[in-house]
Motif scaffolding. Structure first.
Motif, PDB file in Angstrom:
ATOM      1  N   SER A 238       0.836  -1.207   0.000  1.00 23.90           N
ATOM      2  CA  SER A 238       0.000   0.000   0.000  1.00 23.90           C
ATOM      3  C   SER A 238       0.866   1.250   0.000  1.00 23.90           C
ATOM      4  O   SER A 238       0.565   2.227  -0.694  1.00 23.90           O
ATOM      5  CB  SER A 238      -0.924  -0.003   1.226  1.00 23.90           C
ATOM      6  N   TRP A 239       1.946   1.216   0.782  1.00 25.39           N
ATOM      7  CA  TRP A 239       2.835   2.384   0.817  1.00 25.39           C
ATOM      8  C   TRP A 239       3.489   2.599  -0.550  1.00 25.39           C
ATOM      9  O   TRP A 239       3.595   3.740  -1.017  1.00 25.39           O
ATOM     10  CB  TRP A 239       3.913   2.196   1.877  1.00 25.39           C
ATOM     11  N   LEU A 240       3.922   1.509  -1.180  1.00 26.17           N
ATOM     12  CA  LEU A 240       4.584   1.633  -2.480  1.00 26.17           C
ATOM     13  C   LEU A 240       3.643   2.170  -3.548  1.00 26.17           C
ATOM     14  O   LEU A 240       4.087   2.834  -4.499  1.00 26.17           O
ATOM     15  CB  LEU A 240       5.131   0.265  -2.917  1.00 26.17           C
ATOM     16  N   VAL A 241       2.353   1.900  -3.424  1.00 27.09           N
ATOM     17  CA  VAL A 241       1.387   2.397  -4.400  1.00 27.09           C
ATOM     18  C   VAL A 241       0.893   3.793  -4.020  1.00 27.09           C
ATOM     19  O   VAL A 241       0.871   4.713  -4.851  1.00 27.09           O
ATOM     20  CB  VAL A 241       0.192   1.430  -4.519  1.00 27.09           C
ATOM     21  N   GLN A 242       0.518   3.971  -2.761  1.00 25.34           N
ATOM     22  CA  GLN A 242      -0.120   5.219  -2.356  1.00 25.34           C
ATOM     23  C   GLN A 242       0.836   6.405  -2.349  1.00 25.34           C
ATOM     24  O   GLN A 242       0.460   7.505  -2.770  1.00 25.34           O
ATOM     25  CB  GLN A 242      -0.724   5.059  -0.960  1.00 25.34           C
ATOM     26  N   THR A 243       2.068   6.206  -1.887  1.00 23.76           N
ATOM     27  CA  THR A 243       2.968   7.352  -1.728  1.00 23.76           C
ATOM     28  C   THR A 243       3.309   8.032  -3.047  1.00 23.76           C
ATOM     29  O   THR A 243       3.095   9.249  -3.181  1.00 23.76           O
ATOM     30  CB  THR A 243       4.252   6.919  -0.992  1.00 23.76           C
TER      31      THR A 243
END
Length: 297
Positions: free
Chosen positions: A81-86
């Motif tokens: 999620s961090w790799l996509v959202q950020t």
């Protein structure tokens, strides 16, 4: 009257402003947490008598392989999620921070997911992704006709996609505000030096967003540790516990299995892990958050 006395009186008067927040935090944060801690040392089915049993719940939960499976799934979803959202949030936030009129209309469309509940989003995507009656079958697109929620790998990817779709607008809003606080003089000096938009983005915008990124990452971590409603409606932890995160594990043990003691242990583990991760992320920013104004200068 000395300046020290005046300063002391001002600090004393300002401290009263913190009191309401302290009272609410104690009543709705500290006291319930103490109750959960005490409950973790008992046996209770949610209805009958509460029986103290010492450390049995802790021993049984910490020795259960299912706990570490749920913890691993939680970390996996958190990292993806961090790799996509950020990066997506930064790009959308920078784009919507512009002054063009049409960007205001696009900003409204981008932030629409913020108006929807997680349960409604999960129900909608569950219907759209149905391999027999969903969007892919209706449009006759073979690529979309997949067992999205029945295959473990696809289920994880689907959860990450839906979570990111829902929360990217929120984090983009944070980045949008941060971009608008960057001094325009930095970009003017860069243009004079011949820097293009891409060079300005990597040399000025990203360094200036360092502490905003830390704040956003902290919220992603905290949100991932407590992610429940969307997964509950979308997959219920399946298939084969592939999406059984810690929060869902806590719910299933406590309210489906009527084991409030083990569920309380997992709740405390969630709190401890989330706090440790948040503190670790905050340490990346150093001690002086105001230093971000000097980044990229």
């Amino acid at each position: 009257m000395s300046s020290a006395t005046v300063g002391a009186r001002q600090n004393g008067s300002l401290s009263w402003l913190v009191l309401p927040a302290l009272v609410f935090f104690t009543a709705f944060g500290i006291i319930p947490l103490i109750g959960v801690l005490l409950l973790s040392f008992t046996s209770w089915n949610g209805i009958g008598e509460i029986v103290p049993i010492g450390f049995e719940n802790w021993v049984s939960v910490l020795s259960d392989p299912g706990l570490y499976h749920s913890l691993g799934v939680t970390f996996l979803i958190m990292g993806l999620s961090w790799l996509v959202q950020t990066p997506m949030s930064i790009l959308v936030g920078v784009f919507t921070a512009g002054q063009q009129r049409y960007r205001g209309v696009l900003a409204v469309l981008y932030f629409t997911p913020l108006l929807l509940s997680s349960a409604a989003i999960a129900i909608t995507y569950k219907a759209l992704l149905d391999p027999n009656f969903g969007l892919g079958a209706s449009l006759g697109i073979p690529l979309l006709v997949q067992n999205w929620l029945g295959d473990p790998v696809l289920a994880i990817a689907t959860v990450v996609f839906v979570v990111s779709w829902q929360y990217i607008p929120f984090h983009a809003l944070i980045y949008q505000g941060a971009v608008r606080q960057i001094p325009a003089s930095l970009y003017e000096a860069a243009r004079i030096d011949g820097a293009g938009r891409v060079r300005q983005f990597f040399s000025i915008t990203l360094p200036q967003l360092k502490y905003t990124m830390i704040t956003s990452s902290t919220m992603i971590v905290a949100g991932s540790m407590t992610l429940f409603d969307l997964i509950f409606v979308l997959t219920l932890g399946g298939p084969s516990d592939a999406t059984r995160v810690l929060a869902l594990d806590m719910y299933l043990r406590g309210f489906r299995g009527n084991m409030m003691g083990p569920a309380s242990v997992i709740a405390l583990i969630i709190v401890v892990v989330a706090v440790l991760l948040a503190m670790g992320i905050q340490r990346l920013g150093g001690k002086d958050a105001n230093a971000s104004q000097l980044e990229g200068a």
